[in-house]
Design an enzyme around this catalytic site. Sequence first.
Site, PDB file in Angstrom:
ATOM      1  N   PHE A   1       0.719  -1.158  -0.108  1.00 13.11           N
ATOM      2  CA  PHE A   1      -0.118   0.071   0.011  1.00 13.11           C
ATOM      3  C   PHE A   1       0.848   1.132   0.083  1.00 13.11           C
ATOM      4  O   PHE A   1       1.897   1.450   0.851  1.00 13.11           O
ATOM      5  CB  PHE A   1      -0.860  -0.155   1.372  1.00 13.11           C
ATOM      6  CG  PHE A   1      -1.842   1.118   1.126  1.00 13.11           C
ATOM      7  CD1 PHE A   1      -2.999   1.408   0.461  1.00 13.11           C
ATOM      8  CD2 PHE A   1      -1.575   2.477   1.876  1.00 13.11           C
ATOM      9  CE1 PHE A   1      -3.796   2.330   0.332  1.00 13.11           C
ATOM     10  CE2 PHE A   1      -2.405   3.683   1.831  1.00 13.11           C
ATOM     11  CZ  PHE A   1      -3.544   3.422   1.070  1.00 13.11           C
TER      12      PHE A   1
ATOM     13  N   ASP B   1       9.292   2.612   1.657  1.00 12.70           N
ATOM     14  CA  ASP B   1       8.138   3.314   2.063  1.00 12.70           C
ATOM     15  C   ASP B   1       7.748   3.097   3.627  1.00 12.70           C
ATOM     16  O   ASP B   1       7.455   1.955   4.098  1.00 12.70           O
ATOM     17  CB  ASP B   1       6.782   3.031   1.216  1.00 12.70           C
ATOM     18  CG  ASP B   1       5.569   3.637   1.950  1.00 12.70           C
ATOM     19  OD1 ASP B   1       5.512   4.337   2.889  1.00 12.70           O
ATOM     20  OD2 ASP B   1       4.592   3.718   1.258  1.00 12.70           O
TER      21      ASP B   1
ATOM     22  N   LYS C   1       2.773  10.016   8.473  1.00 15.62           N
ATOM     23  CA  LYS C   1       1.916   9.456   9.582  1.00 15.62           C
ATOM     24  C   LYS C   1       2.571  10.254  10.745  1.00 15.62           C
ATOM     25  O   LYS C   1       1.963  11.382  11.432  1.00 15.62           O
ATOM     26  CB  LYS C   1       1.798   8.123   9.574  1.00 15.62           C
ATOM     27  CG  LYS C   1       1.050   7.345   8.619  1.00 15.62           C
ATOM     28  CD  LYS C   1       0.692   6.004   8.909  1.00 15.62           C
ATOM     29  CE  LYS C   1      -0.291   5.656   8.010  1.00 15.62           C
ATOM     30  NZ  LYS C   1      -1.656   5.480   8.158  1.00 15.62           N
TER      31      LYS C   1
HETATM   32  C1  PLP Z   1       2.910   2.271   3.774  1.00  9.05           C
HETATM   33  C2  PLP Z   1       2.038   3.550   3.424  1.00  9.05           C
HETATM   34  N1  PLP Z   1       2.245   4.320   2.427  1.00  9.05           N
HETATM   35  C3  PLP Z   1       1.549   5.220   2.116  1.00  9.05           C
HETATM   36  C4  PLP Z   1       0.513   5.634   2.822  1.00  9.05           C
HETATM   37  C5  PLP Z   1      -0.565   6.529   2.478  1.00  9.05           C
HETATM   38  O1  PLP Z   1      -0.462   7.719   3.348  1.00  9.05           O
HETATM   39  P1  PLP Z   1      -1.478   9.127   3.343  1.00  9.05           P
HETATM   40  O2  PLP Z   1      -2.581   8.613   3.639  1.00  9.05           O
HETATM   41  O3  PLP Z   1      -0.826   9.947   4.286  1.00  9.05           O
HETATM   42  O4  PLP Z   1      -1.460   9.713   1.867  1.00  9.05           O
HETATM   43  C6  PLP Z   1       0.106   4.748   3.866  1.00  9.05           C
HETATM   44  C7  PLP Z   1      -1.207   4.928   4.589  1.00  9.05           C
HETATM   45  O5  PLP Z   1      -1.815   4.172   5.331  1.00  9.05           O
HETATM   46  C8  PLP Z   1       0.802   3.844   4.190  1.00  9.05           C
HETATM   47  O6  PLP Z   1       0.534   2.902   5.283  1.00  9.05           O
END
Ligand code: PLP
Length: 400
Positions: free
Chosen positions: A137, A222, A251
Amino acid sequence: MAETTIERADRYMFQTYGRFPITLVRGKGCTVWDEEGKNYLDFVGGLAVCALGHSAEVVTRALEEQSKKLVHVSNLYYTIPQTELAQLLVENSFADRVFFANSGAEANEAAIKLARKWAKEALGPQAYRIICMENSFHGRTMATLTATGQEKIKKGFDPLVDGFKFVPFNDLAALEGAVDQSVCAVMLEPIQGEGGVIMPSDDYLKKVRTLCDQKGILVILDEVQVGMGRTGRLFAHEHYGIEPDIMTLAKALANGLPIGAMLAKERLAPAFGPGSHASTFGGTPLVTAVATAVLRTLLEEGIMENCRKMGSYLKERLLGLKEKYGFIKEVRGLGLILGMELELDGARVVKKCMEQGFLINCTQDKVLRFLPPLIVERHHIDQLVEALDHIFEGIQDERA
Ligand SMILES: Cc1ncc(COP(=O)(O)O)c(C=O)c1O
């Protein structure tokens, strides 16, 4: 009779979220309160955002002080908080350079753009593809949903962005087979969070790093969910003895204020020169002042030590439940990102927990996910485990 908040919200907003029927109005530490005054112990933590808990004094203080000085100017100008945060991030990571954005998705967009732009020069115009992982994700913008390895996230939004391909997580042979002249980077989460708290197998990340070095392509990690102390170290990759070329954060970085960051090695910096990328709100003085205060607290005040201790304790207690109930398949995770995979639907467990005053999350239908503030205490964990034990007992009786 006057409409409730929930009725009004459902009338005026897009129904993009499957929300629980409570309206939260206040929080302190690991506890939140709803409109009726009922309190909940929060093991969701804003989905890995509220690392220092709710209404953390350090956040309130930084917000108050900075909001009286300077909230926003354009990135046409330098500001002190943005500079301080960048320096602190660089001094405490593998990276040499930082770009500030507003969210995880935007940080990942920046990473994708940087990798492509760097590769144009370094590898040639044919090298634009990024290999991503199945079950991953990375966000909900067009490029990041394309990079996400879950069909349900992409459904209905095609045509998607060109230049992404997928291999199974933890399958090095598949990755090796997928790298060709068209590839500039591999992008992955060190631990797949939304995917169900899926851990990397023993030396997988090291082997990915070695493969990418051999092929001259980039590793993008990520760490939006698992970074900022969540695993008991500042960044999850520190557990695995590797360094990425690019890393993304969001986050927990400002404990709830919107911020994202893309960090990278110096050799990539020339690809992001003036005019190449920008964001109006990226790294405002207000948000970066808060993030700086949050990061200093994380580094100085034993929070990560608490995360390691409480993470082990929660895991041990969850494993205790696994011994007792046959429908618990696995307990996994690191620090305070823990998953409990069930053989049954997790939604009813989440609902029952909420009724009893505990917020927990379920991802991928069957994985209960625990992401409490990193300041969580033993007695909070004991209360949750007792409630879970009781709920599972009821389920076991029903199944008998
Ligand atoms: C691993 C990861 N990358 C990216 C995101 C996306 O972040 P945002 O919701 O701040 O765009 C999330 C959100 O849960 C995530 O868990």
